[in-house]
Each structure stands twice: as structure tokens, then as C-alpha cells.
Design a protein around this motif. Structure first.
Motif, PDB file in Angstrom:
ATOM      1  N   ALA A   5       0.838  -1.197   0.000  1.00 27.48           N
ATOM      2  CA  ALA A   5       0.000   0.000   0.000  1.00 27.48           C
ATOM      3  C   ALA A   5       0.873   1.246   0.000  1.00 27.48           C
ATOM      4  N   ASP A   9      -3.311   5.510  -1.378  1.00 27.43           N
ATOM      5  CA  ASP A   9      -4.403   4.531  -1.345  1.00 27.43           C
ATOM      6  C   ASP A   9      -5.443   4.852  -0.273  1.00 27.43           C
ATOM      7  N   ALA A  13      -8.834   2.885   0.745  1.00 27.03           N
ATOM      8  CA  ALA A  13      -8.711   1.986   1.886  1.00 27.03           C
ATOM      9  C   ALA A  13      -9.657   2.303   3.039  1.00 27.03           C
ATOM     10  N   TYR A  54      -0.663   2.871   5.990  1.00 24.96           N
ATOM     11  CA  TYR A  54      -0.343   2.194   4.733  1.00 24.96           C
ATOM     12  C   TYR A  54       0.882   1.285   4.894  1.00 24.96           C
ATOM     13  N   ALA A  57      -0.070  -2.383   5.287  1.00 26.87           N
ATOM     14  CA  ALA A  57      -1.123  -2.869   4.397  1.00 26.87           C
ATOM     15  C   ALA A  57      -0.590  -3.318   3.042  1.00 26.87           C
ATOM     16  N   ILE A  59      -2.430  -4.121  -0.955  1.00 29.85           N
ATOM     17  CA  ILE A  59      -3.612  -3.827  -1.766  1.00 29.85           C
ATOM     18  C   ILE A  59      -3.722  -4.884  -2.870  1.00 29.85           C
ATOM     19  N   LEU A  69      -7.934  -5.082   0.394  1.00 31.43           N
ATOM     20  CA  LEU A  69      -6.764  -4.786   1.207  1.00 31.43           C
ATOM     21  C   LEU A  69      -6.679  -5.719   2.395  1.00 31.43           C
TER      22      LEU A  69
END
Length: 188
Positions: A5, A9, A13, A54, A57, A59, A69
Motif C-alpha cells: 500500500a 491509497d 482503503a 499504509y 497494508a 492492496i 486490502l
């Protein structure tokens, strides 16, 4: 395809995370309205060093379009990653909150997994769960964990089919959640 991520994003998200965690978003942000909670989660997602960042994470992509995600971190980081939320709620409401520790210190924890509603049922959730497990192995962890709402039997059935087993329950924001674990040392 699964990718790391990025701060950009956040607008994609935050609504998905809200969909996955529901009322917990209000506890984390201090917001009473969904739109406010999502806006605050978007801000946190774009920043570093917090539970929803992020940095924690990956994606799922369908071509150039993000469709899902997974958000994860090691349980030993919980206090540090939750501190920005505790401080935010205190600034916003004047109240000091105590967040329930969802992960144990010896677990790599799946905080959230979510797939855009238009893409569900296509195996994207399973791809994200696989990416979470691979990330745990790459980082040298041998135990992974997640929580599942007892009112979501389909999700629980999926997790059980992937080798997770319940090892207790926890109450988070008024919801009884099953704490499920999977040992992955044998796969490393």
C-alpha cells in the motif's frame, strides 16, 4: 496482483476498513458519524506509525483498479501503533480511552481484510489472506492470528478451512469476537 500500500491509497482503503471493522472505527477515531470516522481513518492511513497506516497494508489490484486490502502488524507493536488513536480521541473528546489489545505479543496479526463489494466471491479475500501469511513467514514469524465476529459464520468457516483455530474470545467495542490462530512454523 498484490502490492504494498501507499499513502495515496487512503481514499480507497478507509471505506473498506470501515466496512470491515464497523463500530470499532468509532472507538478508534472518537467520531460518532460514519463519514467522520472514514475521513479520520483516511488521514491515519496516509500517515506512518499507527495501526491503520499504509505501512501495514497490502492492496489487491485488478489491473489498475484497487479491489481489496489486508492490514497487519505484529502484536508486540500494538501499544505503539494504538497510541496515536488514544491521543487523537483525547484531543477530540477530552476523554482517555483504553483500546482492547486484539493481538498477543507473539502473533503476527491480521487487523483487517476487506474486498470491494463489487468484487466479492472471486477469491480476492483468499489471495489477501495468502499474502498476509507469506508476509508473516518472510518476517520470520511462526504464529498468525485474527479476530472474527461471531455473527459472521461464513468468514469463520473460511478461516477454519485455511487452518485457523479458535483459542479464545475478546470483546471489542461491544462485539464478541473469536480470536483465531494458526501456527505456520512448519511452512517456513
Amino acid at each position: 496482483m498484490i502490492r504494498k500500500a501507499e499513502p495515496t491509497d487512503a481514499a480507497f482503503a478507509a471505506p473498506l476498513i470501515y466496512d470491515a471493522i464497523g463500530d470499532i472505527a468509532h472507538t478508534l477515531t472518537g467520531a460518532t458519524e460514519a463519514a467522520d470516522a472514514i475521513r479520520m481513518m483516511e488521514e491515519f492511513f496516509a500517515k506512518e506509525n499507527n495501526r491503520l497506516s499504509y505501512e501495514n497494508a497490502v492492496i489487491a489490484m485488478d489491473g489498475d483498479v484497487p479491489v481489496g486490502l489486508a492490514l497487519f502488524y505484529h502484536g508486540s507493536q500494538t501499544e505503539v501503533l494504538d497510541r496515536p488513536f488514544v491521543e487523537h480521541v483525547q484531543r477530540l473528546t477530552g476523554e482517555t480511552i483504553t483500546l482492547v489489545k486484539e493481538a498477543k505479543d507473539d502473533e503476527f496479526y491480521l487487523d483487517s481484510v476487506a474486498v470491494d463489494s463489487s468484487c466479492r466471491g472471486k477469491g480476492i479475500g483468499s489471495l489477501l489472506l495468502d499474502a498476509f501469511e507469506k508476509e508473516a513467514i518472510q518476517r520470520g514469524h511462526d504464529r498468525i492470528a485474527l479476530l472474527v465476529d461471531e455473527e459472521k459464520p461464513r468468514a469463520r468457516k473460511l478461516y477454519e478451512s485455511l487452518g485457523y483455530r479458535e483459542d479464545g474470545t475478546v470483546i471489542v467495542s461491544g462485539h464478541k469476537l473469536s480470536h483465531m490462530v494458526k501456527d505456520i512454523a512448519e511452512k517456513a
